[in-house]
Design an enzyme around this catalytic site. Structure first.
Site, PDB file in Angstrom:
ATOM      1  N   ASP A  67     -26.768  -4.212  13.865  1.00 52.10           N
ATOM      2  CA  ASP A  67     -25.938  -4.941  12.905  1.00 52.10           C
ATOM      3  C   ASP A  67     -25.129  -6.055  13.561  1.00 52.10           C
ATOM      4  OD1 ASP A  67     -24.245  -3.234  14.308  1.00 52.10           O
ATOM      5  OD2 ASP A  67     -23.854  -1.922  12.600  1.00 52.10           O
ATOM      6  N   ASN A 136     -16.920   8.115   8.558  1.00 52.48           N
ATOM      7  CA  ASN A 136     -17.390   8.361   7.186  1.00 52.48           C
ATOM      8  C   ASN A 136     -18.888   8.654   7.120  1.00 52.48           C
ATOM      9  OD1 ASN A 136     -18.478   5.889   7.775  1.00 52.48           O
ATOM     10  ND2 ASN A 136     -17.425   4.762   6.175  1.00 52.48           N
ATOM     11  N   HIS A 138     -21.236   6.717   8.402  1.00 53.42           N
ATOM     12  CA  HIS A 138     -22.126   5.548   8.369  1.00 53.42           C
ATOM     13  C   HIS A 138     -22.975   5.481   9.639  1.00 53.42           C
ATOM     14  CE1 HIS A 138     -19.207   2.310  10.263  1.00 53.42           C
ATOM     15  NE2 HIS A 138     -19.776   3.026  11.184  1.00 53.42           N
ATOM     16  N   GLU A 143     -22.856   2.116   4.695  1.00 49.44           N
ATOM     17  CA  GLU A 143     -21.656   2.836   4.301  1.00 49.44           C
ATOM     18  C   GLU A 143     -21.954   3.861   3.200  1.00 49.44           C
ATOM     19  OE1 GLU A 143     -19.385   2.393   6.267  1.00 49.44           O
ATOM     20  OE2 GLU A 143     -18.662   0.357   6.519  1.00 49.44           O
TER      21      GLU A 143
HETATM   22  P1  PGA Z   1     -17.567   3.709  17.598  1.00 49.77           P
HETATM   23  O1  PGA Z   1     -18.275   3.254  16.268  1.00 49.77           O
HETATM   24  O2  PGA Z   1     -18.660   3.931  18.593  1.00 49.77           O
HETATM   25  O3  PGA Z   1     -16.707   2.529  17.997  1.00 49.77           O
HETATM   26  O4  PGA Z   1     -16.803   4.940  17.298  1.00 49.77           O
HETATM   27  C1  PGA Z   1     -19.395   3.952  15.826  1.00 49.77           C
HETATM   28  C2  PGA Z   1     -19.783   3.451  14.456  1.00 49.77           C
HETATM   29  O5  PGA Z   1     -18.892   3.032  13.700  1.00 49.77           O
HETATM   30  O6  PGA Z   1     -20.972   3.492  14.136  1.00 49.77           O
END
Ligand code: PGA
Length: 242
Positions: A67, A136, A138, A143
């Site tokens: 992404d 959450n 995702h 999302e």
């Molecule tokens: P993080 O993010 O590795 O910074 O915890 C993971 C994500 O949001 O997919």
């Protein structure tokens, strides 16, 4: 799904790096799906160390990132293109022409998303996709209330994601509200998936990924249907599994 619970962040990073490195050793022209965020930073560091010890050669590897924030130029220090260059690519011998990150700025988002998908297919598909997970549930920027059928597309970021990612920006108002993300369908088409999680804040999302009902509310729950997923957790992220 295969579950590996290791002691801490360092062990998780080492395990993930050895899975990626052996993939590249076995198939030098591997197609890697890569992720950003805090979680894979240790894995990239380990991979750079392996490269420096001549244990792995990235010269034939192609990469596709999950992404990118919508609206950020790749030169922007908050962009995921910038993150990948500065945390990984500039330290290894990858051909920069083989590096792919969705375009954050575009005159024709739809066309760019279609061509990202086409490029993945033409490369032969992703051999191994690295995933982090949001609090959450995702994966990528897919999302809650996700459309499981979606391929690479423009997404609206969830309130929780904006809050959680505000730590990388001067203020929450600077966090982009949209992103371009591979869709769930894109992710599920990968031949192998490794999902990394560390820390107690991810424990609930991990529980739901493994044992929750498969539902668009928890995007990661769809991974239960993939035939080759390895989940690597530290003890904190595995807390709710006991
Ligand atoms: P993080 O993010 O590795 O910074 O915890 C993971 C994500 O949001 O997919």
């Amino acid at each position: 799904m295969e579950l590996l619970v290791v002691k801490n962040y360092e062990e998780m990073s080492k395990k993930a790096a050895s899975i990626i490195a052996s993939q590249v050793v076995i198939k030098p022209q591997s197609i890697l799906g890569l992720a950003t965020g805090d979680t894979p930073l240790g894995m990239y560091k380990e991979l750079v160390e392996k490269y420096n010890r001549n244990e792995v050669d990235f010269s034939k590897v192609k990469t596709f990132n999950l992404d990118e924030y919508y609206g950020l130029e790749k030169e922007n220090s908050q962009s995921y293109y910038y993150y990948m260059m500065n945390n990984f690519f500039k330290f290894i011998n990858i051909d920069k022409n083989n590096v792919n990150v969705p375009k954050g700025t575009s005159d024709d988002v739809e066309e760019d998303c279609l061509s990202y998908e086409k490029k993945i297919k033409e490369a032969g598909g992703i051999d191994i996709q690295v995933l982090g997970i949001g609090v959450n549930g995702h994966i990528g920027f897919n999302e809650p209330n996700v459309n499981f059928e979606a391929q690479t597309h423009l997404v609206e970021l969830d309130e929780k994601t904006i809050k959680s990612n505000a730590r990388f920006f001067n203020s929450i108002d600077e966090v982009p509200k949209k992103a371009i993300s591979m869709g769930i369908k894109t992710i599920l088409q990968s031949k192998k998936i490794i999902l990394l999680a560390t820390g107690e804040s991810k424990a609930e999302a991990i529980y739901n990924t493994l044992y929750g009902k498969i539902s668009p509310e928890i995007p990661s729950s769809i991974l239960q249907l993939h035939q080759d997923v390895t989940i690597i957790l530290d003890e904190e992220a595995a807390k709710k599994l006991k």
